[in-house]
Design an enzyme around this catalytic site. Structure first.
Site, PDB file in Angstrom:
ATOM      1  N   ALA A  22       0.813  -1.317  -0.067  1.00  9.64           N
ATOM      2  CA  ALA A  22       0.070   0.045   0.071  1.00  9.64           C
ATOM      3  C   ALA A  22       1.054   1.011   0.061  1.00  9.64           C
ATOM      4  CB  ALA A  22      -0.812  -0.086   1.054  1.00  9.64           C
ATOM      5  N   LEU A  44      -1.215  -5.707   4.782  1.00  8.82           N
ATOM      6  CA  LEU A  44      -0.160  -6.132   3.990  1.00  8.82           C
ATOM      7  C   LEU A  44       1.224  -6.054   4.557  1.00  8.82           C
ATOM      8  CD1 LEU A  44      -1.414  -3.801   0.847  1.00  8.82           C
ATOM      9  CD2 LEU A  44      -1.818  -6.246   1.191  1.00  8.82           C
ATOM     10  N   SER A  45       2.227  -6.842   3.859  1.00  5.54           N
ATOM     11  CA  SER A  45       3.430  -6.837   4.503  1.00  5.54           C
ATOM     12  C   SER A  45       4.191  -5.605   4.448  1.00  5.54           C
ATOM     13  CB  SER A  45       4.484  -7.700   3.223  1.00  5.54           C
ATOM     14  OG  SER A  45       4.559  -7.079   2.311  1.00  5.54           O
ATOM     15  N   GLU A  46       3.693  -4.593   3.920  1.00  9.34           N
ATOM     16  CA  GLU A  46       4.220  -3.047   3.928  1.00  9.34           C
ATOM     17  C   GLU A  46       3.341  -2.186   3.514  1.00  9.34           C
ATOM     18  OE1 GLU A  46       7.034  -2.297   5.600  1.00  9.34           O
ATOM     19  OE2 GLU A  46       8.194  -4.236   5.233  1.00  9.34           O
ATOM     20  N   THR A  47       3.276  -0.993   4.074  1.00  5.24           N
ATOM     21  CA  THR A  47       2.452   0.263   3.748  1.00  5.24           C
ATOM     22  C   THR A  47       3.460   1.280   3.824  1.00  5.24           C
ATOM     23  OG1 THR A  47       0.286  -0.416   4.724  1.00  5.24           O
ATOM     24  CG2 THR A  47       0.741   1.947   4.550  1.00  5.24           C
TER      25      THR A  47
END
Length: 259
Positions: A22, A44-47
């Protein structure tokens, strides 16, 4: 407050592959607690959070549980949003991060990211990790909290376990030389504090992989495959103490969030 949010599949040439990240566009700083809450909500794994700064962007990365020092796929996703949406119209963009200034520019392979090379130190695999990783390592390196465990290709491709349930903010990189169209193949299993089980495609670990496999294979340019279920392809070029990471990205979602 309404904020623009994009979801991008990074290190992917088509949707539903690669690693989703994101990207949230900020107009002013927000409290860390709010940034972390949004990342947890996205799950999610990263924002990634972008804030205009000094003819570039401040960039921060959050997993669902913590802020991290370096993230490749969410940096790629951030650059993709800026260039593909026409928000940034110069030839390259600079991101100001916990890991220094990172430069990204479009190229024939999608985007090229200029990242720091990560130099690991040979070590023994800790007993707790070894108990949860039923493999026979050919070599083990450690950088910060990440362990690079070198094995054979069949072990990486056939590995059925998808978690390493241990405390910590790093993880285990399982990697091997590849016999097919790629030079190397890997998977990344995260420790508990990251709030991720297996990361689908991890740009940051390839800063360490490039440092190990470049000399091991006597190559400055490597084609890498991360062999998660979603999978992803990365092109690596070692230049001194930097590594250029190239990959594609596609936008999956555009929307607004209200916080």
């Amino acid at each position: 407050m309404t904020l623009s949010l994009y979801q991008v599949d990074a290190f992917a040439s088509q949707p539903f592959s690669g690693n989703p990240a994101a990207v949230v566009l900020l107009e002013k700083p927000l409290p860390d607690s709010t940034l972390q809450a949004i990342a947890a909500e996205n799950n999610l794994s990263e924002t990634a959070y972008l804030l205009p700064e000094n003819n570039g962007y401040g960039l921060r990365w959050f997993t669902p549980t913590i802020e991290v020092d370096l993230c490749g796929h969410a940096t790629l996703a951030s650059a993709h949003v800026l260039f593909s949406e026409g928000i940034w119209q110069q030839d390259s963009v600079e991101f100001f991060t916990r890991s220094g200034t990172l430069t990204v520019k479009p190229n024939s392979q999608g985007y090229e990211m200029d990242f720091p090379l990560r130099v690991g130190e040979p070590c023994d695999l800790p007993a707790g990790v070894a108990q949860r990783l039923p493999v026979t390592p050919l070599h083990v390196d450690k950088f910060a909290e990440d362990y690079l465990v070198v094995v054979d290709e069949a072990t990486v491709l056939g590995f059925e376990q998808n978690f390493i349930d241990l405390p910590g903010a790093g993880g285990v990189i399982l990697s091997a030389q590849c016999s097919g169209d790629y030079d190397i193949v890997s998977r990344f299993f995260c420790f508990r504090d990251l709030g991720i089980v297996e990361d689908p495609v991890t740009g940051s670990i390839h800063c360490q992989l490039a440092n190990y496999w470049g000399p091991a294979l006597a190559k400055q340019a490597l084609i890498a495959r991360q062999a998660s279920v979603r999978g992803g392809e990365l092109h690596l070029q070692v230049e001194g103490q930097r590594v250029l990471i190239r990959g594609q990205a596609v936008t999956y979602l555009k929307g607004d969030i209200v916080v």
